[in-house]
Scaffold this motif. Structure first.
Motif: not given
Length: 271
Positions: A261-265
């Motif tokens: 999930d790109y949101r985690l980055s």
């Protein structure tokens, strides 16, 4: 030459006076001022005509309609577009296709879909949340709109509300919902996002499944789907089931997407 009053209804006769004092038309056709010159194309506002009859839509009027539709959709979808603008930009150029092979395949599938006039085969993007599926669907939706293709974008929660409201005892509510569902029936392309969006969702278990199945059976559109599930998980999800998933897969390019999930980055962990 024939006179306007001999060949046009009253509503068009009134156009004559308005046309005489206006500047040249951008569409290149002549303004009609009360008579038909053989071989000359005249612009009647929305349509082009000559002495033989209607030739087709005015291209400038069509461009204005397209601009208005795109602007309307940008306002309706302002929330998700604003988020994407902060994370790489809106459109295909903001999608990071280099993260892995499945991302590149997803980008290719959605580009091919968006280049159809209209699209001729569907797309099914599967995989965990946060991989850019919504970005790809919205990029395709606006690319088609800007090309003049009748495209729609809808999410699972919006569909759930429409199916519920279409069965309302309040006739005005039901008519509004049925009208919005008809837009998905008669569109050329539909982008359906976040189907099966809530894990273990048990709300109105049969209503959504029956509604989406009936919609897909009636729709003339070619559909691009995004689900936050694998194909196997989608078949077991109460919103979808095997009957719905088989319709989503029919004639489609299926792209199982992988990654984190790109949101985690973007998160900051405080220790």
């Amino acid at each position: 030459m024939e006179k306007a009053e001999d060949i046009l209804p009253e509503v068009l006769k009134n156009i004559v006076v308005q046309q005489r004092e206006l500047p040249p038309l951008e569409c290149g056709a002549a303004r009609w001022v009360g008579s038909w010159d053989p071989g000359v194309t005249f612009c009647m506002g929305a349509m082009h005509m000559n002495a033989a009859g209607v030739l087709g839509r005015c291209p400038e009027a069509r461009k204005a309609e397209i601009r208005a539709r795109v602007e309307s959709e940008r306002k309706r979808l302002a929330g998700p577009l604003a988020v994407l603008a902060l994370k790489g930009g809106v459109g295909f150029s903001g999608f990071d296709w280099s993260r892995n092979e499945s991302a590149a395949k997803a980008l290719g599938a959605m580009r091919r879909f968006s280049e159809g006039r209209p699209p001729i085969s569907g797309v099914l993007l599967t995989g965990p949340t946060g991989l850019g599926k919504t970005r790809l669907l919205l990029a395709s939706h606006f690319a088609l709109l800007e090309a003049g293709v009748n495209s729609e974008y809808v999410t699972s929660p919006a569909l759930r509300r429409l199916f519920r409201d279409a069965s309302s005892f309040t006739e005005e509510v039901a008519e509004t919902a049925r009208g919005q569902l008809d837009r998905l029936v008669y569109a050329s392309a539909v982008h359906a996002d976040d189907l099966g969006d809530v894990e273990d969702d048990q709300r109105a278990r049969g209503q959504f499944t029956e509604g989406i199945k009936d919609l897909l059976d009636r729709s003339r559109a070619v559909w691009a789907f995004a689900v936050n599930l694998s194909s196997e998980e989608a078949e077991r999800h109460p919103d979808l089931s095997g009957k719905v998933v088989s319709r989503m897969q029919y004639g489609a390019e299926i792209v199982p997407m992988e990654g984190s999930d790109y949101r985690l980055s973007t998160a900051t962990v405080l220790r």
